[in-house]
Design a protein around this motif. Structure first.
Motif, PDB file in Angstrom:
ATOM      1  N   GLU A  75       0.821  -1.214   0.000  1.00 47.06           N
ATOM      2  CA  GLU A  75       0.000   0.000   0.000  1.00 47.06           C
ATOM      3  C   GLU A  75       0.855   1.265   0.000  1.00 47.06           C
ATOM      4  OE1 GLU A  75      -4.026  -1.510   2.301  1.00 47.06           O
ATOM      5  OE2 GLU A  75      -2.261  -1.008   3.485  1.00 47.06           O
ATOM      6  N   ALA A  76       2.014   1.191   0.645  1.00 46.36           N
ATOM      7  CA  ALA A  76       2.916   2.348   0.678  1.00 46.36           C
ATOM      8  C   ALA A  76       3.652   2.536  -0.640  1.00 46.36           C
ATOM      9  CB  ALA A  76       3.923   2.194   1.819  1.00 46.36           C
ATOM     10  N   GLY A  77       3.686   1.499  -1.468  1.00 47.84           N
ATOM     11  CA  GLY A  77       4.350   1.597  -2.763  1.00 47.84           C
ATOM     12  C   GLY A  77       5.828   1.278  -2.730  1.00 47.84           C
ATOM     13  N   GLY A  78       6.337   0.813  -1.581  1.00 48.27           N
ATOM     14  CA  GLY A  78       7.761   0.493  -1.485  1.00 48.27           C
ATOM     15  C   GLY A  78       8.101  -0.883  -2.024  1.00 48.27           C
ATOM     16  N   THR A  79       7.149  -1.812  -1.925  1.00 50.57           N
ATOM     17  CA  THR A  79       7.324  -3.183  -2.417  1.00 50.57           C
ATOM     18  C   THR A  79       6.009  -3.642  -3.017  1.00 50.57           C
ATOM     19  OG1 THR A  79       8.943  -3.698  -0.683  1.00 50.57           O
ATOM     20  CG2 THR A  79       7.915  -5.556  -1.803  1.00 50.57           C
ATOM     21  N   VAL A  80       6.074  -4.239  -4.209  1.00 49.87           N
ATOM     22  CA  VAL A  80       4.868  -4.751  -4.864  1.00 49.87           C
ATOM     23  C   VAL A  80       4.650  -6.199  -4.451  1.00 49.87           C
ATOM     24  CG1 VAL A  80       3.749  -5.266  -7.069  1.00 49.87           C
ATOM     25  CG2 VAL A  80       5.175  -3.215  -6.836  1.00 49.87           C
ATOM     26  N   LEU A  81       3.431  -6.522  -4.014  1.00 51.70           N
ATOM     27  CA  LEU A  81       3.068  -7.906  -3.695  1.00 51.70           C
ATOM     28  C   LEU A  81       2.439  -8.534  -4.938  1.00 51.70           C
ATOM     29  CD1 LEU A  81       2.719 -10.258  -1.743  1.00 51.70           C
ATOM     30  CD2 LEU A  81       0.572  -9.224  -0.967  1.00 51.70           C
ATOM     31  N   TRP A  82       3.136  -9.485  -5.523  1.00 48.85           N
ATOM     32  CA  TRP A  82       2.678 -10.156  -6.744  1.00 48.85           C
ATOM     33  C   TRP A  82       2.463 -11.641  -6.445  1.00 48.85           C
ATOM     34  CZ3 TRP A  82       1.660  -8.346 -11.642  1.00 48.85           C
ATOM     35  CH2 TRP A  82       1.531  -9.301 -12.648  1.00 48.85           C
ATOM     36  N   THR A  83       1.246 -12.086  -6.413  1.00 47.07           N
ATOM     37  CA  THR A  83       0.003 -11.361  -6.591  1.00 47.07           C
ATOM     38  C   THR A  83      -0.646 -11.160  -5.224  1.00 47.07           C
ATOM     39  OG1 THR A  83      -1.161 -13.479  -6.894  1.00 47.07           O
ATOM     40  CG2 THR A  83      -0.365 -12.391  -8.874  1.00 47.07           C
TER      41      THR A  83
END
Length: 449
Positions: free
Chosen positions: A266-274
């Motif tokens: 949510e903070a945009g520091g790490t993308v959770l895929w998926t």
């Protein structure tokens, strides 16, 4: 014995006295990226006309779009009602709804009935396996001189799923690190590497072969600091999620364990895929909603045609807080030999019960028991025969059957692989459900070949 002409050509060539095609699988078994896997490989690849597999892939991609639109189409966007219709309990629903809708990434499993492919189940999730083996098996076959000559003569080709997913990870990683290669960490559930470590380490090697800075760990190994995840001192740009909802719910502190991943995403520091919303649409009950005549008017005529073309008759049966349809139970009892029962929330064939292998009494009991926890009942699809040359010296050909796995990413079709069993086994074809299952690479060919 087969409707596929390339299979017939392969077997005819394999049976020639001078042919060495039957030994080409040795190149797969000794391949460094494949030799450490604990499963077994089929003695030959599967073959499919490229136009057919790509046409079915187009239908699957459209079906995925329909699947992820179900909350809006059928429940006015109300996820509470959607989860209730699927029988998903509150703890699981809370995890699956924590982040937004998932990217269209996963694997669909299907049978070929001799005329066309039919969808057995979706796999909208990053944790589905086979991305690495699906591409590395064909690559290894081409290292065998005899097979390479056959492939060149008949114009055989393949699509590597791991390359497609590597491209996707680079794209999402660029949102975090636009000026370089992203750091990607595959995360298993607590203790998950004990069972799946060999599989994911092979995947790690393949992904590194495509140039990714790729690592493997468990979800408890990472920490969140200032909106970014870290593996020790290593900053993570993309988490490749290989744990699923049940692994987290079964842990006493499961939700707290994954909350740092959600915060970093949510903070945009790490993308959770998926995101775990993938598991929401991974529920087999979604297929029942697509097949249910009560909702048919919510789809256009063209969309209805896609559903009819791809999906066998499928109905939902029970679930947590869902009233059991007694009329449906009666219908399923009458059609026992044409139906198969599948628990809604499991994968890999776990808990699957073919009606044609049951007595009437056992089938009725299975329906009642499964309805209490949630399941689907699906029309049986009989796969076509895949003849295998098992002993070239005496020209022995054995009938097998295969389930095909079609991979897709947000960019579309990403390749195919197969799992196969001798027809005499007559059971669920899956690595975790039957140890005799063999994994196969897939080659496509042109209709003009």
């Amino acid at each position: 014995m087969s409707t596929d002409r390339m299979t017939q050509l392969y077997n005819e060539t394999c049976l020639l006295p001078s042919s060495k095609l039957h030994s080409a699988v040795e190149a797969v078994e000794r391949n460094p990226l494949l030799s450490h896997w604990t499963g077994h490989y089929l003695s030959r690849p599967l073959f499919v006309e490229e136009r057919q597999i790509r046409g079915f892939a187009d239908d699957v991609v459209r079906m995925v779009g329909l699947l992820t639109s179900l909350p809006e189409r059928l429940f006015d966007g109300d996820l509470d009602r959607f989860c209730a219709a699927l029988g998903i309990d509150d703890r699981r629903a809370a995890l699956m709804r924590r982040l937004g809708p998932p990217p269209h990434n996963g694997r669909a499993d299907m049978y070929h009935d001799g005329t066309s492919f039919k969808l057995l189940e979706f796999g909208i999730a990053s944790e589905v396996g086979g991305w690495d083996r699906a591409g590395e098996i064909p690559r290894a076959f081409l290292e065998a001189d005899a097979f390479r000559a056959f492939a060149e003569e008949h114009g055989l080709g393949y699509t590597h799923p791991a390359k497609a997913v590597a491209d996707s990870l680079r794209q999402v990683g660029a949102t975090v690190r636009p000026d370089g290669e992203p750091v990607v960490v595959l995360l298993e559930g607590p203790g998950g590497l004990v069972d799946y470590g060999t599989t994911w380490r092979t995947f790690e090697s393949v992904m590194r072969g495509f140039g990714l800075d790729f690592h493997v760990a468990e979800v408890g190994d990472v920490q969140e600091r200032d909106g970014k995840l870290y593996l020790g001192s290593l900053p993570i740009d993309v988490v490749y999620r290989c744990f699923e909802t049940n692994q987290i719910v079964d842990e006493p502190d499961g939700p707290a364990l994954v909350e740092p991943l959600f915060r970093a995403h949510e903070a945009g520091g790490t993308v959770l895929w998926t995101p775990m919303s993938s598991n929401l649409f991974n529920d087999k009950g979604c297929m029942a909603l697509l097949s249910d005549p009560r909702y048919r008017h919510r789809f256009t005529t063209e969309e209805q045609a896609v559903i009819d073309r791809v999906l066998p008759w499928t109905r939902g049966l029970g679930g947590v807080g869902v009233t059991v349809d007694e009329e449906l139970i009666g219908h399923c009892r009458e059609r026992r030999e044409q139906l198969i029962l599948k628990p809604s929330g499991y994968f890999g064939g776990k808990g699957t019960i073919p009606g044609w292998e049951c007595s009437d009494e056992n089938w009725t009991n299975a329906l009642r028991e499964a309805a209490s926890s949630g399941c689907i009942v699906q029309e049986r699809v009989v796969p076509r025969t895949e003849p295998m040359v098992v002993n070239p010296s005496i020209r022995e050909i054995q009938p097998w059957q295969a389930v095909w796995g079609l991979f897709y990413t947000p960019d579309g079709y990403a390749g195919t692989y197969g799992r196969a069993l001798p027809t005499e086994n007559n059971g669920v074809i899956g690595i975790s459900s039957n140890k005799g299952t063999r994994t196969a690479g897939v080659f496509h060919y042109s209709s003009d070949s």
